[in-house]
Design a protein around this motif. Structure first.
Motif, PDB file in Angstrom:
ATOM      1  N   PHE B 261      13.581 -25.088  15.911  1.00 32.45           N
ATOM      2  CA  PHE B 261      12.515 -24.394  15.186  1.00 32.45           C
ATOM      3  C   PHE B 261      11.675 -25.376  14.374  1.00 32.45           C
ATOM      4  N   TRP B 262      12.365 -26.188  13.586  1.00 32.69           N
ATOM      5  CA  TRP B 262      11.637 -27.119  12.726  1.00 32.69           C
ATOM      6  C   TRP B 262      10.829 -28.129  13.527  1.00 32.69           C
ATOM      7  N   ILE B 265       7.698 -26.528  15.400  1.00 31.55           N
ATOM      8  CA  ILE B 265       6.492 -26.216  14.627  1.00 31.55           C
ATOM      9  C   ILE B 265       5.881 -27.466  14.010  1.00 31.55           C
ATOM     10  N   LEU B 266       6.704 -28.465  13.716  1.00 31.60           N
ATOM     11  CA  LEU B 266       6.145 -29.667  13.101  1.00 31.60           C
ATOM     12  C   LEU B 266       5.398 -30.534  14.109  1.00 31.60           C
TER      13      LEU B 266
END
Lengths: 291, 513
Positions: B261-262, B265-266
């Motif tokens: 997830f991190w 999106i980053l």
């Protein structure tokens, strides 16, 4: 993560940072862009398109021409040609300097190529070095000047697109300053059009090609845009705008093909596509005399 | 912290055979989603068929260039964006939103909040897509890739999305367990993502256009964040819900999913500026670096999927064509399409495949191979629960899978190979340009067969959904008729009837007689 708010903030930060990078920064860096000076000239670039070509841009947009055509020329780098403009008073010394440099820089490449020669100079080549690095060209020009010749450097953009004749330099931001919308395209199902106005300046060719692409380009996969034209009975006198076709593509006897205003606008737009001004960020030397 | 606790243990109970009584068999939570989901899914199924038909019309140009020479509506440059937008805005987003609403309701163990709002929004959305697609065909496209809908259509879509997001967030707020499941993160982020990128792109490109090539940067940013990031968020959020449920074991593992997830999106949100674009060099450099870093979440997705499905019945790569297969195949397609996108951002590779059919191949794989497949698997799985009766033609689910899988491999695969063949010739200036188009032409023509397979599969999908809707409407009509014909009940009996109905329909807000 236990809390929806944390997820929300994480997503907000991630997207916000990329928004600053790819939305805010370009708007600040490029949104206020102005005309640029043309190299070695007092002209500015670009100059807005004429009105009919601007309407043609909208025809281009409405029919999605950018689905198959790009308007961006690629360049893999640039190279220099050294041109001797005057052999000076001691041509044999110039030739000797040339050979010396040739053996220094390209020891493995004793060239047998044909060089165009400066008239009445005893064999001084007009272009002693072609497609060389800037450093070599600088040394060469200096050496030639030391033996009394006059030489200059021509900057040449290189890359497959340039060699195809699709342009003289890569496309830069200035080329699209007045376009709304900017339609770079991302697929070359058809050729690049960034310089089609310079390559195929004949508006009539464009009209015939729009009506029947296969009449001019064999095995073309371009769909004909016959809906931009009117096939009508020849009245008292044939229309001055009527297009001429070879037999296979000609309209039925007694009829003529006349472009609608949209077709004329599109052809005007295509003719206006020429990104051929040398700029600081994409330099090249416009050459007229080279064979 | 154990994600297993978050499973809905009653998931399988609704696979009860079809019944006369429409409202009685679904749980109140499922029943509360019924009407919004039916509106979202039936419209989406229709757009899937329409989008694929338009795609077919577009690719026919490469079989017979003058096929639509006299018909401005069907000229390639209009049909092709119309087809893409019908698939993305018509199918992908509403299907994703419907599945999202249901997952939120299920994970919250609460009924859908404000059920009427998504019904109105779904109708608005589908009307907006209709406005947009017709406008493109009439030549009123904005000219920006993936943003072709004119203002009116875009405004409708934006409003509809916000309304659905309100209902989704309200449902999320009702949840009875504090701990968030991985799907929650992905789907919540998607709710923020779309309004932000869509409003930015429309404001800066259509409403008050910025000057010059800044448009290109914004358009690329928008397109990547929509096609890659948004679809990945929703598709993976859905896959991470269904994979463990269908495999019968927890997601492997929670922390790896958090990591995906991190990093997604980053890094994912920085991709998309092509190496070739006439933009400042730092932009494409940043994009290339981001693409290389995106390799991390993509590989992590592959690991999660593989570890979750390994060793369970019908797990691994074995396939019987049930929804489990859809999700597995879809996730694999995501990994592949993301790898293709990363390859395109690599300067050395993009020199060959830039400007070729490889790019469209990646988009088709992302939209059809990944998202459409994951969504149709999810819809096949959840619709019987929501409706309270089984799919009218359960065998078509398997048949659709066996049409989709080879179809997508053939369609996206031949476009990609054709793109490489085209790029090899395009990069060599000694080869005539016509040779490069001719190199791709044969692959395009072969790929059309794959597109036909996908179209057939989508027809089966639409058949199941439409017959289901029809059956439900018929049953609703019958029960209404019965209620109308029934003799007037005594006050006490009618009170008990009302109570029964309220239980069955879950406060019954939306299924009004």
């Amino acid at each position: 993560m236990r809390n929806g708010v944390i997820v929300f903030i994480a997503a907000f930060i991630a997207l916000g940072v990329s928004w600053c990078g790819f939305v805010l920064a370009p708007v600040m860096q490029l949104g206020t862009e102005k005309q640029a000076a043309v190299l070695n000239s007092s002209d500015v670039y670009p100059i807005g398109r004429p009105g009919e070509a601007n309407q043609g841009l909208q025809v281009y947009r409405a029919n999605g021409c950018a689905a198959c055509h790009t308007e961006q020329v690629q360049q893999s780098g640039f190279a220099c040609d050294v041109m001797i403009t005057s052999a000076g008073t001691n041509p044999p010394a110039v030739i000797a300097a040339w050979w010396r440099m040739q053996t220094n820089f390209f020891p493995n490449e004793m060239t047998q190529r044909f060089y165009s020669v400066i008239p009445n100079s005893g064999g001084v080549p007009q272009f002693p070095f072609e497609r060389v690095r800037k450093e070599i060209a600088d040394i060469a020009v200096e050496s030639f000047q030391n033996v009394g010749a006059k030489a200059e450097i021509h900057i040449i953009a290189i890359g497959p697109d340039i060699e195809r004749g699709w342009g003289l330099r890569r496309s830069v931001a200035e080329d699209f300053l007045y376009d709304q919308p900017v339609q770079l395209g991302s697929l070359r199902a058809g050729p690049d059009l960034a310089n089609v106005g310079a390559r195929l300046p004949d508006a009539n060719w464009q009209l015939v090609h729009l009506y029947a692409p296969q009449a001019l380009v064999k095995n073309s996969t371009m769909p004909p845009f016959r809906f931009l034209f009117e096939v009508r009975k020849i009245g008292n006198a044939p229309s001055p705008d009527a297009l001429q076709f070879s037999k296979a593509f000609a309209p039925p006897a007694g009829c003529e093909v006349v472009p609608k205003p949209e077709a004329k606008q599109l052809a005007a737009y295509l003719s206006s596509l020429r990104a051929d001004a040398p700029l600081y960020e994409a330099p090249f030397t416009p050459i007229m005399t080279k064979p | 912290m154990n994600p297993k606790e978050n499973f809905d243990s009653n998931f399988g109970e609704a696979s009860v055979p079809a019944s006369r009584l429409v409202t009685s068999l679904a749980s109140p939570i499922d029943a509360s989603c019924r009407v919004p989901l039916l509106v979202l899914f039936s419209g989406a199924a229709l757009w899937l068929v329409v989008g694929l038909l338009l795609s077919l019309a577009a690719v026919m140009t490469f079989h017979k260039p003058d096929m639509f020479a006299d018909c401005p509506l069907l000229t390639y440059g209009r049909v092709q964006p119309a087809a893409n937008d019908a698939l993305l805005y018509g199918f992908c987003i509403p299907a994703g939103l419907g599945v999202m609403l249901w997952i939120f309701a299920r994970l919250s163990r609460a009924e859908l909040a404000l059920p009427l709002v998504p019904v109105v929004a779904a109708n608005l959305w589908h009307f907006g897509v209709l406005v947009g697609v017709v406008a493109i065909l009439l030549g009123d496209s904005t000219g920006f890739v993936w943003l072709e809908f004119p203002r009116g259509g875009s405004a409708l879509l934006f409003a509809a999305f916000l309304l659905i997001a309100i209902s989704a967030v309200a449902t999320f707020g009702q949840r009875r367990e504090c701990e968030l499941y991985p799907s929650h993160w992905f789907l919540l982020a998607a709710l923020l993502w779309f309004p932000w990128i869509y409003s930015t792109a429309n404001l800066f490109l259509v409403a008050w256009p910025v000057r010059g090539v800044a448009q290109v940067a914004i358009n690329s940013w928008f397109a990547t964040n929509l096609i890659f990031v948004w679809l990945a968020l929703v598709g993976l959020g859905t896959a991470f819900y269904f994979l463990p449920k269908l495999a019968g074991r927890p997601l492997q593992t929670y922390y790896l999913a958090l990591f995906v997830f991190w990093t997604l999106i980053l890094f994912g949100s920085w991709m998309g500026i092509t190496v070739s674009a006439p933009l400042p060099a730092w932009m494409s450099a940043a994009s290339s670096v981001a693409a290389a870093l995106t390799l991390v979440p993509v590989l992590a997705v592959a690991i999660i999927t593989f570890k979750t499905v390994r060793g369970v019945p019908h797990g691994g790569i074995s396939c019987k064509g049930e929804p489990f297969c859809y999700i597995k195949f879809g996730t694999a397609a995501f990994v592949l399409s993301a790898l293709m996108l990363i390859a395109e951002a690599c300067p050395q590779i993009s020199r060959v495949i830039g400007f070729t059919w490889f790019g469209p191949a990646q988009v088709q794989l992302q939209i059809l191979g990944f998202f459409t497949v994951v969504m149709s698997g999810a819809i096949h799985e959840l619709l019987p629960c929501v409706m309270g009766f089984g799919l009218p033609f359960p065998k078509l689910v398997r048949l659709q899978h066996w049409l989709f899988m080879p179809g997508i491999v053939l369609w996206a695969g031949s476009l990609a190979v054709g793109g490489v063949a085209q790029g090899m010739k395009l990069g060599n200036p000694q080869t005539a340009f016509a040779d490069s188009t001719a190199a791709a032409l044969m692959f395009l023509r072969v790929g059309t067969t794959g597109l036909l397979f996908i179209l057939l599969g989508s027809l089966l999908f639409a058949t199941n959904i439409f017959i289901m809707t029809l059956k439900w409407k018929l049953a609703l009509f019958k029960s209404l008729l019965a209620a109308f014909k029934a003799p007037l009940a005594t006050p006490s009996a009618s009170a008990s009837l009302r109570r029964d109905r309220a239980v069955a329909e879950g406060k019954g807000g939306e299924v009004k007689p």
